[in-house]
Scaffold this motif. Structure first.
Motif, mmCIF file in Angstrom:
data_model
loop_
_atom_site.group_PDB
_atom_site.id
_atom_site.type_symbol
_atom_site.label_atom_id
_atom_site.label_comp_id
_atom_site.label_asym_id
_atom_site.label_seq_id
_atom_site.Cartn_x
_atom_site.Cartn_y
_atom_site.Cartn_z
ATOM 1 N N GLY A 1 0.982 -1.272 0.159
ATOM 2 C CA GLY A 1 -0.206 -0.063 0.089
ATOM 3 C C GLY A 1 0.927 1.220 -0.109
ATOM 4 N N GLY B 1 0.502 4.028 -2.803
ATOM 5 C CA GLY B 1 0.215 5.343 -2.618
ATOM 6 C C GLY B 1 1.139 6.314 -2.750
ATOM 7 N N THR C 1 -5.905 9.576 -6.802
ATOM 8 C CA THR C 1 -6.403 9.221 -5.727
ATOM 9 C C THR C 1 -6.549 7.640 -5.849
ATOM 10 N N GLN D 1 -10.293 3.859 -0.930
ATOM 11 C CA GLN D 1 -9.581 3.389 0.160
ATOM 12 C C GLN D 1 -10.716 2.631 1.157
ATOM 13 N N ASN D 2 -11.725 2.099 0.335
ATOM 14 C CA ASN D 2 -12.351 0.867 1.233
ATOM 15 C C ASN D 2 -12.714 -0.322 0.338
ATOM 16 N N SER E 1 -4.800 -3.507 2.519
ATOM 17 C CA SER E 1 -4.880 -2.251 1.888
ATOM 18 C C SER E 1 -3.910 -1.996 0.641
ATOM 19 N N TRP F 1 -3.625 0.823 -0.203
ATOM 20 C CA TRP F 1 -3.267 2.437 0.087
ATOM 21 C C TRP F 1 -2.449 2.454 1.368
ATOM 22 N N ASP G 1 -1.258 2.492 4.962
ATOM 23 C CA ASP G 1 -2.142 2.124 6.048
ATOM 24 C C ASP G 1 -1.471 1.798 7.307
ATOM 25 N N TRP H 1 -13.777 6.908 -2.067
ATOM 26 C CA TRP H 1 -14.524 6.038 -1.252
ATOM 27 C C TRP H 1 -15.521 5.285 -2.323
#
Length: 250
Positions: free
Chosen positions: A146, A150, A159, A162-163, A181, A183, A185, A210
């Motif tokens: 991640g 990122g 972007t 992120q879920n 993740s 991204w 974390d 999201w």
């Protein structure tokens, strides 16, 4: 899942390849005028002709063999009467089971003609996946995946959703390690174990952060804020020499 034998690996490679072939075959049929249901039937035929079963149907009673998400849809789009048009951004996500083993892969495509901005997003979506894959190695922190993705996204002004996380796979579609993740974390402290099987699937976006439910159905997810988003996914095995990618068509 931890690979325990050559037989495990053979089965994982088999189902991984079939998932990849299904995506490749569906992508070859992607053209203006085809419906997402017709596209789904092509993927179903590849799986069923080779003795595999749709994992979303098997595990979650999903109303389709594959997930097909178009434009504003980020993930888990239901195949139906929607007609594909020129310029559409389409994500094809195929997961399946054969002989008790599961594979999972996905790719995004533009139906020509595409804009330069979307073509760049697609190119960089693939790059983001491989940035993550290059962090895979026995004994290394999972957080490296991640963090690297990122850094790539930030550097290139994207972007990340992120879920929608990566996940373990093998004896079921979703298993440990859960919620991996793609991204940065700070709470991720796990270490990659030799033989561990999981997906890497970053959702790279031109502004989305999201994935949220819409009013359309109980499955389809949309980016918030609304923005073009791509996903590229492989299932891998952790080795001392790096990732063994299972979901390759060739």
């Amino acid at each position: 899942m931890i690979v325990q034998s050559d037989e495990d690996l053979t089965h994982l490679k088999d189902i991984g390849r079939l998932c990849a072939v299904a995506v490749k075959t569906m992508a070859a049929a992607l053209e203006p005028g085809i419906t997402t249901r017709e596209l789904d039937l092509i993927g179903r035929k590849v799986l069923e002709d080779n003795g595999a079963r749709s994992a979303p149907e098997l595990c979650y009673e999903f109303p389709g063999a594959t997930c097909i998400s178009v434009n504003e849809e980020v993930a888990h789009g239901i195949p139906g009467d929607r007609i594909i048009k020129a310029g559409d951004l389409v994500n094809i996500d195929v997961s399946a089971e054969k002989n008790g083993f599961f594979g999972d892969t996905g790719s995004s495509f533009i139906v020509p003609p595409g804009t330069a901005k979307i073509e760049r997003l697609l190119r960089d979506g693939k790059r983001a996946l491989w940035v993550g894959l290059n962090q895979v190695k026995t004994g290394q922190p999972m957080a490296n995946i991640g963090n690297a993705i990122g850094t790539f996204a930030k550097k290139n002004r994207y972007t990340l959703i992120q879920n929608l996380a990566s996940h373990g796979v093998g004896h079921s579609l979703h298993e440990e390690p859960k919620e991996l993740s793609t991204w940065p974390d700070p709470d991720e402290t796990r270490i990659m174990e030799d033989g561990l099987v999981f997906t890497i699937e970053p959702f790279l976006s031109l502004g989305g952060i999201w994935a949220e439910d819409g009013e359309k159905d109980n499955w389809t997810l949309f980016s918030e804020p609304s923005a073009p988003t791509v996903q590229f996914e492989h299932t891998i095995v952790v080795t001392r020499n790096g990732p063994l990618v299972l979901t390759l068509a060739d």
